[in-house]
Design a protein around this motif. Structure first.
Motif, mmCIF file in Angstrom:
data_model
loop_
_atom_site.group_PDB
_atom_site.id
_atom_site.type_symbol
_atom_site.label_atom_id
_atom_site.label_comp_id
_atom_site.label_asym_id
_atom_site.label_seq_id
_atom_site.Cartn_x
_atom_site.Cartn_y
_atom_site.Cartn_z
ATOM 1 N N GLN A 13 0.838 -1.212 0.000
ATOM 2 C CA GLN A 13 0.000 0.000 0.000
ATOM 3 C C GLN A 13 0.871 1.259 0.000
ATOM 4 N N ALA A 14 1.922 1.250 0.815
ATOM 5 C CA ALA A 14 2.840 2.388 0.845
ATOM 6 C C ALA A 14 3.495 2.549 -0.522
ATOM 7 N N GLY A 15 3.832 1.426 -1.154
ATOM 8 C CA GLY A 15 4.460 1.452 -2.473
ATOM 9 C C GLY A 15 3.552 2.088 -3.514
ATOM 10 N N LEU A 16 2.271 1.707 -3.494
ATOM 11 C CA LEU A 16 1.319 2.272 -4.451
ATOM 12 C C LEU A 16 1.199 3.779 -4.239
ATOM 13 N N GLN A 17 1.148 4.189 -2.971
ATOM 14 C CA GLN A 17 1.021 5.619 -2.688
ATOM 15 C C GLN A 17 2.257 6.377 -3.174
ATOM 16 N N ALA A 18 3.426 5.749 -2.987
ATOM 17 C CA ALA A 18 4.655 6.396 -3.439
ATOM 18 C C ALA A 18 4.662 6.558 -4.959
ATOM 19 N N LEU A 19 3.913 5.687 -5.676
ATOM 20 C CA LEU A 19 3.867 5.763 -7.133
ATOM 21 C C LEU A 19 2.686 6.603 -7.618
ATOM 22 N N GLY A 20 2.087 7.358 -6.692
ATOM 23 C CA GLY A 20 1.111 8.354 -7.114
ATOM 24 C C GLY A 20 -0.353 7.986 -6.946
ATOM 25 N N VAL A 21 -0.639 6.880 -6.246
ATOM 26 C CA VAL A 21 -2.038 6.503 -6.026
ATOM 27 C C VAL A 21 -2.481 7.129 -4.701
ATOM 28 N N ASP A 22 -3.698 7.694 -4.643
ATOM 29 C CA ASP A 22 -4.106 8.312 -3.374
ATOM 30 C C ASP A 22 -4.455 7.228 -2.351
ATOM 31 N N SER A 23 -4.452 7.602 -1.071
ATOM 32 C CA SER A 23 -4.434 6.590 -0.015
ATOM 33 C C SER A 23 -5.698 5.731 0.020
ATOM 34 N N THR A 24 -6.874 6.319 -0.231
ATOM 35 C CA THR A 24 -8.108 5.527 -0.208
ATOM 36 C C THR A 24 -8.083 4.477 -1.313
ATOM 37 N N ALA A 25 -7.708 4.918 -2.519
ATOM 38 C CA ALA A 25 -7.660 4.003 -3.653
ATOM 39 C C ALA A 25 -6.610 2.920 -3.411
ATOM 40 N N ALA A 26 -5.474 3.300 -2.841
ATOM 41 C CA ALA A 26 -4.399 2.335 -2.591
ATOM 42 C C ALA A 26 -4.871 1.234 -1.650
ATOM 43 N N GLN A 27 -5.598 1.637 -0.617
ATOM 44 C CA GLN A 27 -6.129 0.666 0.338
ATOM 45 C C GLN A 27 -7.052 -0.338 -0.358
ATOM 46 N N ALA A 28 -7.973 0.186 -1.174
ATOM 47 C CA ALA A 28 -8.922 -0.682 -1.876
ATOM 48 C C ALA A 28 -8.195 -1.603 -2.841
ATOM 49 N N ARG A 29 -7.142 -1.082 -3.486
ATOM 50 C CA ARG A 29 -6.405 -1.893 -4.453
ATOM 51 C C ARG A 29 -5.658 -3.022 -3.765
ATOM 52 N N VAL A 30 -5.064 -2.742 -2.616
ATOM 53 C CA VAL A 30 -4.355 -3.794 -1.891
ATOM 54 C C VAL A 30 -5.345 -4.846 -1.386
ATOM 55 N N ASP A 31 -6.517 -4.389 -0.946
ATOM 56 C CA ASP A 31 -7.533 -5.325 -0.453
ATOM 57 C C ASP A 31 -7.966 -6.314 -1.527
ATOM 58 N N ALA A 32 -7.900 -5.899 -2.781
ATOM 59 C CA ALA A 32 -8.378 -6.765 -3.863
ATOM 60 C C ALA A 32 -7.339 -7.813 -4.261
ATOM 61 N N LEU A 33 -6.121 -7.716 -3.721
ATOM 62 C CA LEU A 33 -5.072 -8.679 -4.083
ATOM 63 C C LEU A 33 -5.112 -9.884 -3.148
ATOM 64 N N SER A 34 -4.761 -11.058 -3.680
ATOM 65 C CA SER A 34 -4.652 -12.239 -2.823
ATOM 66 C C SER A 34 -3.317 -12.184 -2.073
ATOM 67 N N ASP A 35 -3.196 -13.003 -1.024
ATOM 68 C CA ASP A 35 -1.955 -13.022 -0.243
ATOM 69 C C ASP A 35 -0.742 -13.279 -1.141
ATOM 70 N N GLU A 36 -0.931 -14.224 -2.058
ATOM 71 C CA GLU A 36 0.174 -14.586 -2.944
ATOM 72 C C GLU A 36 0.601 -13.407 -3.817
ATOM 73 N N GLU A 37 -0.398 -12.695 -4.342
ATOM 74 C CA GLU A 37 -0.112 -11.554 -5.210
ATOM 75 C C GLU A 37 0.580 -10.440 -4.428
ATOM 76 N N VAL A 38 0.122 -10.243 -3.198
ATOM 77 C CA VAL A 38 0.755 -9.218 -2.365
ATOM 78 C C VAL A 38 2.222 -9.578 -2.141
ATOM 79 N N ALA A 39 2.462 -10.860 -1.830
ATOM 80 C CA ALA A 39 3.842 -11.300 -1.595
ATOM 81 C C ALA A 39 4.696 -11.088 -2.838
ATOM 82 N N SER A 40 4.093 -11.281 -4.026
ATOM 83 C CA SER A 40 4.877 -11.134 -5.258
ATOM 84 C C SER A 40 5.237 -9.671 -5.506
ATOM 85 N N LEU A 41 4.468 -8.762 -4.942
ATOM 86 C CA LEU A 41 4.729 -7.328 -5.179
ATOM 87 C C LEU A 41 5.620 -6.695 -4.119
ATOM 88 N N ALA A 42 5.513 -7.194 -2.895
ATOM 89 C CA ALA A 42 6.243 -6.564 -1.803
ATOM 90 C C ALA A 42 7.706 -6.466 -2.187
#
Lengths: 126, 315
Positions: free
Chosen positions: A54-83
């Motif tokens: 979520q912090a990464g998305l915000q750093a790349l220009g996504v606003d915080s509400t949208a970033a939260q919703a976007r991270v919520d839509a990812l599966s655990d595996e997908e989150v791990a692949s992005l971290a």
């Protein structure tokens, strides 16, 4: 300032860890995600990864509400692949116009040879 | 070789290497044309697939809107920008393309990285989003397009791409750009529709990933999976878990019971059945189920023991 912020963030993450944990980690329903991912899934890791992505998305220009919703839509595996790696992942977004002249000519040639496909108007040789 | 750099000879060598490469048929295209799948039509074009011309770097939102709207959900490229676009990267990440489809209640299915599978899906009526690297591996130009048709005789593929409503590429040219994109492809499907090339594992991976954001559509997708693969334990438990998440305890109980009937050793199913029965105020039945889960054991034994403890202490 940046270090200070990071320090605060760490404290917050640790202190709120318990809040986001699903009750199923203690008793009750075994989630489908748990079964398909095997027993090795560590939920604390996933929680930290989510905060990081979520912090990464915000750093790349996504606003915080949208970033939260976007991270919520990812599966655990997908989150791990992005971290840790958001910066290196391919981000599809080619603007099919804006290429400088030299590159233009090289790409035009490779397009015609059928190796690349940068320009919509080229017809490769067969 | 080093000395030659910058001379006309070097350019000549480079050119002939390129010509040589260009002359080669790409591996998947060669295999496909040599032995096309029997049931694959020779020519298909899904002309009804909508077209959203890409703005600036936003091929991700445009490609996704194309597929999502075709699958029956409502959206626009502008609405998807907030869900997939990364301003500082001037592009969209693959996992976010998948996630955004799920947020619309659609299954984000990843077909096998094979051209024949992509064409089979198109023939089955599903446009396929593909990630291409239009330039070189060392200087990538990532791009999302939507494959909507092909012609085997002409060796061509038809794409909605960027600002082109109908971009025709040779299959070989396409395969090169797609191979450099890691053969990445996805489809967006209504939960009642199984992909033409669906495999049990791939389909269920897509459904499980959707459970968090869209339990309702995921529940319907589990039903779709069970129609094709009635013995799949994961789908059976998923059906129960989505019903449970939607507070439909009667349906959850029925799904878990069916799971334990078909798979008596599935401790997870017994455990979830116990929890559901407990919430239905049927403590005795819950106790039997919880004991069964603990007796079978497995990697999640501590969780079953915790459930058993709660059931035992209830009342």
């Amino acid at each position: 300032m940046n270090t200070f912020n990071r320090c605060i963030a760490r404290v917050l993450i640790v202190s709120t860890l318990g809040m986001g944990m699903p009750a199923s980690s203690l008793a009750g329903i075994v989630s489908t995600d748990q079964i398909s991912g095997g027993a090795g899934r560590v939920q604390v890791k996933s929680f930290l990864d989510r905060a990081e992505v979520q912090a990464g998305l915000q750093a790349l220009g996504v606003d915080s509400t949208a970033a939260q919703a976007r991270v919520d839509a990812l599966s655990d595996e997908e989150v791990a692949s992005l971290a840790d790696r958001i910066e290196q992942m391919p981000a599809g977004g080619t603007d099919v116009l804006g290429v400088v002249l030299v590159v233009f000519l090289i790409l035009l040639l490779t397009d015609i040879l059928g190796l690349t496909k940068v320009f919509p108007f080229t017809k490769p040789v067969r | 070789m080093v000395r030659l750099a910058g001379t006309p000879a070097a350019a000549g060598v480079l050119l002939s290497v390129m010509l040589l490469l260009a002359g080669c048929a790409t591996p998947q295209v060669a295999a496909l044309l040599e032995q096309p799948p029997e049931k694959l039509p020779r020519q298909v074009e899904l002309a009804a697939v909508p077209f959203y011309p890409q703005e600036a770097y936003q091929c991700g939102p445009a490609a996704l809107a194309t597929a999502v709207v075709h699958a029956g959900a409502t959206t626009t490229p502008d609405a998807l920008v907030a869900q997939v676009y990364l301003p500082a990267r001037e592009g969209s990440l693959q996992v976010e393309m998948l996630a955004a489809a799920r947020r619309h209640g659609l299954i984000a299915y990843r077909p096998a990285p094979q051209l024949r599978d992509v064409l089979s899906e198109i023939a089955g009526g599903a446009p396929v989003i593909v990630l291409q690297n239009l330039a070189f591996s060392f200087a990538p130009r990532w791009h999302y397009a939507v494959a909507i048709g092909y012609d085997l005789a002409r060796e061509e593929i038809i794409l909605r791409s960027g600002t082109s409503q109908r971009l025709v590429m040779t299959l070989s040219n396409f395969e090169r750009t797609w191979a450099r994109g890691g053969h990445w492809a996805m489809m967006t499907l209504a939960p009642e529709r199984l992909p033409a090339t669906a495999t049990e594992d791939r389909y269920l991976t897509a459904v499980v990933a959707m459970e968090r954001v869209a339990p309702g559509p995921a529940r319907r997708a589990y039903a779709t999976a069970l129609e094709r693969w009635p013995h799949n334990l994961l789908a059976r438990i998923g059906q129960g878990n989505t019903a449970y998440a939607m507070h439909d305890l009667a349906a959850a109980e029925a799904a878990y019971r069916e799971a334990t009937r078909r798979h008596p050793d599935a401790a997870d199913a017994w455990n979830n059945l116990a929890q559901t029965l407990l919430e239905l105020q049927r403590r005795d039945e819950a106790l039997t189920a919880a004991q069964q889960a603990v007796a079978i054991g497995g990697p999640r034994l501590p969780q079953y023991q915790a459930t058993l403890k709660i059931v035992s202490e209830s009342r």
